[in-house]
Motif scaffolding. Structure first.
Motif, mmCIF file in Angstrom:
data_model
loop_
_atom_site.group_PDB
_atom_site.id
_atom_site.type_symbol
_atom_site.label_atom_id
_atom_site.label_comp_id
_atom_site.label_asym_id
_atom_site.label_seq_id
_atom_site.Cartn_x
_atom_site.Cartn_y
_atom_site.Cartn_z
ATOM 1 N N VAL A 1 11.301 -3.915 6.162
ATOM 2 C CA VAL A 1 10.288 -2.968 6.626
ATOM 3 C C VAL A 1 10.916 -2.195 7.773
ATOM 4 O O VAL A 1 11.335 -2.788 8.774
ATOM 5 C CB VAL A 1 9.000 -3.689 7.072
ATOM 6 N N VAL A 2 11.005 -0.868 7.628
ATOM 7 C CA VAL A 2 11.783 -0.067 8.574
ATOM 8 C C VAL A 2 10.961 1.094 9.119
ATOM 9 O O VAL A 2 9.944 1.497 8.533
ATOM 10 C CB VAL A 2 13.065 0.474 7.908
ATOM 11 N N ASP A 3 11.451 1.650 10.246
ATOM 12 C CA ASP A 3 10.821 2.843 10.803
ATOM 13 C C ASP A 3 11.436 4.092 10.182
ATOM 14 O O ASP A 3 12.268 4.006 9.267
ATOM 15 C CB ASP A 3 10.938 2.845 12.335
ATOM 16 N N PRO B 1 9.801 -4.989 14.092
ATOM 17 C CA PRO B 1 9.525 -6.401 14.360
ATOM 18 C C PRO B 1 8.380 -6.923 13.492
ATOM 19 O O PRO B 1 7.608 -6.147 12.925
ATOM 20 C CB PRO B 1 9.156 -6.413 15.836
ATOM 21 N N PRO B 2 8.254 -8.252 13.372
ATOM 22 C CA PRO B 2 7.153 -8.843 12.608
ATOM 23 C C PRO B 2 5.806 -8.297 13.072
ATOM 24 O O PRO B 2 5.563 -8.153 14.274
ATOM 25 C CB PRO B 2 7.283 -10.339 12.890
ATOM 26 N N GLY B 3 4.954 -7.987 12.099
ATOM 27 C CA GLY B 3 3.619 -7.494 12.391
ATOM 28 C C GLY B 3 3.515 -6.000 12.536
ATOM 29 O O GLY B 3 2.412 -5.437 12.473
ATOM 30 N N ALA B 4 4.640 -5.312 12.743
ATOM 31 C CA ALA B 4 4.625 -3.856 12.894
ATOM 32 C C ALA B 4 4.696 -3.193 11.520
ATOM 33 O O ALA B 4 5.393 -3.665 10.622
ATOM 34 C CB ALA B 4 5.787 -3.395 13.760
ATOM 35 N N ALA B 5 3.973 -2.102 11.378
ATOM 36 C CA ALA B 5 3.954 -1.393 10.102
ATOM 37 C C ALA B 5 5.169 -0.483 9.972
ATOM 38 O O ALA B 5 5.641 0.109 10.943
ATOM 39 C CB ALA B 5 2.681 -0.570 9.977
ATOM 40 N N GLY B 6 5.687 -0.387 8.772
ATOM 41 C CA GLY B 6 6.807 0.498 8.479
ATOM 42 C C GLY B 6 6.931 0.686 6.981
ATOM 43 O O GLY B 6 6.113 0.185 6.202
ATOM 44 N N GLU B 7 7.960 1.402 6.582
ATOM 45 C CA GLU B 7 8.189 1.653 5.161
ATOM 46 C C GLU B 7 8.974 0.498 4.548
ATOM 47 O O GLU B 7 9.947 0.007 5.121
ATOM 48 C CB GLU B 7 8.959 2.949 4.967
ATOM 49 N N GLY C 1 4.103 -1.231 4.767
ATOM 50 C CA GLY C 1 3.816 -2.667 4.766
ATOM 51 C C GLY C 1 4.168 -3.302 6.096
ATOM 52 O O GLY C 1 4.674 -2.649 7.018
ATOM 53 N N THR C 2 3.905 -4.589 6.185
ATOM 54 C CA THR C 2 4.287 -5.399 7.339
ATOM 55 C C THR C 2 4.895 -6.701 6.842
ATOM 56 O O THR C 2 4.663 -7.108 5.688
ATOM 57 C CB THR C 2 3.076 -5.735 8.240
ATOM 58 N N VAL D 1 5.537 -10.498 3.005
ATOM 59 C CA VAL D 1 5.241 -9.069 3.070
ATOM 60 C C VAL D 1 3.783 -8.808 2.680
ATOM 61 O O VAL D 1 3.266 -9.414 1.736
ATOM 62 C CB VAL D 1 6.175 -8.287 2.123
ATOM 63 N N TRP D 2 3.165 -7.890 3.418
ATOM 64 C CA TRP D 2 1.855 -7.343 3.067
ATOM 65 C C TRP D 2 2.025 -5.854 2.816
ATOM 66 O O TRP D 2 2.658 -5.155 3.627
ATOM 67 C CB TRP D 2 0.843 -7.544 4.197
#
Length: 508
Positions: free
Chosen positions: A338-340, A347-353, A387-388, A395-396
């Motif tokens: 999961v990236v910006d 980091p865990p819990g942060a939203a990204g692609e 996702g996060t 993964v969510w």
């Protein structure tokens, strides 16, 4: 070695074992292998199908769909599955984009032939169940078979499938999948499902999508299992087959899960043969999963896309299914992160692609270098999904990046609002989009299909649904308006086509 060698090896190990069951008939592994070899010989001898040529198919699910896939693997050719739900003009666009050499189709879709002739006069039609003008029936084609049915320099590195994306954001693109992508995808399916040659897979989803073709069907054949094929999904046929033929695995997307659950036979159908069902394609409402698990059937989630063949992230049989809403861990033979926007992992819990890398990932978009460059970065496929991940790597998936609504500087993901609205007992279906607003830039608006038999007045229900969302989500996520509609534009696998919903709103 090419992918068809897996069918050959299984035909050697277990020649008399049922490979495919369809409409009361059975093809053993030996018979399947022979039909694949004969089809490859005929395509090469009659039409000169060579390495890299494209063969299209427009058909409901049928054993010869898979025969053509593996015949193309023998020849180093590419199969182009056509979505039979598309308009003829859309199908002609795909055939022209792929410049196909042969089109195999059922008589039910013969309206394609005149515009096909106009657009591609050199493409040769083959009728699965009829004899088209300017063409042959499939059975007649097989009588023309001779020669070795192989082409030089054919191996697992050869492209095998051009699967056109479902078009949730616009004009479809042809994702090219190599033979090796299906091989490694099948290995991850084996890990996900605990798949063995003793399994019996029931396939009800369409083969023109990689979900119906590759989550369980081709992996089952690679591992020597048995596959029962339905030409198309109906809840009564699905439930009757589960009770009578006792498959061990099947794939259902949320829309077909709901149809099965709503069927009168659901409560009394014997589900004891199922060791699991797999689901995915879109965000899965937890309530659907709960109703299957309450009947003792584990539900495995799988995340991926056309471009990942599709298996990329999944929960697995015997694994941790307790993390509600999670689609699982990156697959055994691929990576996911999961990236910006700069490609740095968040980091865990942060939203990204969500990004995916591995041998299951597509090679290119057919004839579209710019789209390929936009999607692939240093081997990573940028999915466009938000996702996060938690600290353990689960993964969510939250929504499509392109569906995101920016309202007053806040990011709003329609799927989050849709999930909450679907929990309301009077809501059958919902799609949320952003509409322009002079103050906030965009605001969310919900388009709702009411449950059959709903007697609540629209104005009263609108107030109730607004309050329902407000009790669950931040105020800025509450829909500015609720519009009641009869249906929503969806893909064949049940994804709401938000771009078409926006188009219909602009027209109105």
């Amino acid at each position: 070695m090419d992918l068809s060698h897996l069918i050959e090896r299984n035909a050697t190990f277990t020649p008399d074992k049922p490979a495919l069951r369809f409409d009361g008939g059975t093809l053993t592994y030996a018979e399947l292998q022979q039909r694949i070899a004969t089809t490859a010989q005929a395509l090469k001898a009659e039409y000169g199908v060579g390495r890299g040529d494209r063969v299209a198919i427009l058909s409901l699910n049928h054993p010869d769909y898979l025969v053509l896939l593996y015949a193309c693997a023998r020849l180093g050719a590419m199969l182009v599955p056509l979505n039979w739900r598309l308009a003829v003009a859309e199908q002609v666009f795909i055939l022209s984009d792929a410049t196909v050499k042969v089109v195999v189709l059922q008589q039910a879709f013969a309206t394609l032939l005149p515009p096909l002739t106009a657009a591609l006069p050199d493409a040769r039609p083959v009728g699965l169940d009829f004899t088209p003008e300017r063409g042959l029936s499939f059975d007649t084609l097989l009588t023309r078979a001779h020669g070795d049915g192989r082409n030089p320099h054919t191996d697992l590195s050869c492209p095998l499938l051009i699967v056109y994306t479902s078009g949730t954001t616009g004009r479809p693109k042809g994702a090219v999948l190599r033979q090796e992508a299906l091989l490694w995808n099948g290995m991850m399916s084996q890990h996900m499902h605990g798949l063995t040659s003793d399994d019996h897979v029931l396939t009800v989803l369409p083969f023109f999508h990689v979900g119906g073709l590759n989550i369980q069907t081709t992996p089952a054949l690679h591992h020597g299992a048995t596959v029962t094929i339905h030409d198309r999904f109906t809840p009564d046929h699905t439930l009757a087959t589960i009770a009578q033929e006792r498959p061990t695995l099947t794939v259902l997307v949320p829309a077909t899960m709901q149809a099965v659950l709503d069927h009168p036979a659901w409560a009394d159908t014997d589900l004891s043969s199922l060791k699991a069902i797999a689901t995915g394609s879109t965000i899965v409402p937890p309530a659907l999963i709960d109703r299957f698990t309450a009947r003792g059937v584990p539900v495995l989630q799988v995340y991926g896309s056309t471009e990942t063949c599709p298996i990329a992230i999944y929960t697995r049989i015997g694994g941790d299914l307790s993390r509600r809403g999670s689609t699982g861990l990156p697959g055994l033979w691929c990576e996911a992160a999961v990236v910006d926007d700069d490609g740095a992992e968040v980091p865990p819990g942060a939203a990204g692609e969500i990004v995916v890398r591995g041998p299951n990932v597509f090679f290119e978009y057919w004839g579209n270098e710019q789209a390929t460059r936009d999607a692939l970065h240093d081997g990573w496929y940028r999915t466009g999904d938000i996702g996060t991940r938690d600290a353990d790597g689960y993964v969510w998936v939250h929504d499509r990046k392109k569906n995101m609504i920016i309202s007053g500087g806040e990011n709003i993901y329609p799927a989050e609002i849709e999930r909450v609205l679907l929990q309301h007992p009077e809501v059958a279906d919902v799609g949320v989009i952003g509409v322009p607003d002079p103050k906030w830039q965009e605001v969310p608006v919900a388009y709702v299909v009411r449950r059959t038999g709903c007697t609540v007045a629209p104005d009263t229900l609108k107030v109730a649904l607004t309050a329902h969302v407000q009790a669950e989500l931040a105020r800025f996520k509450v829909p500015r308006d609720v519009v009641f509609v009869d249906d929503l534009p969806r893909t064949a696998l049940g994804k709401v086509q938000h771009f078409r919903l926006k188009e219909s709103v602009r027209r109105d």
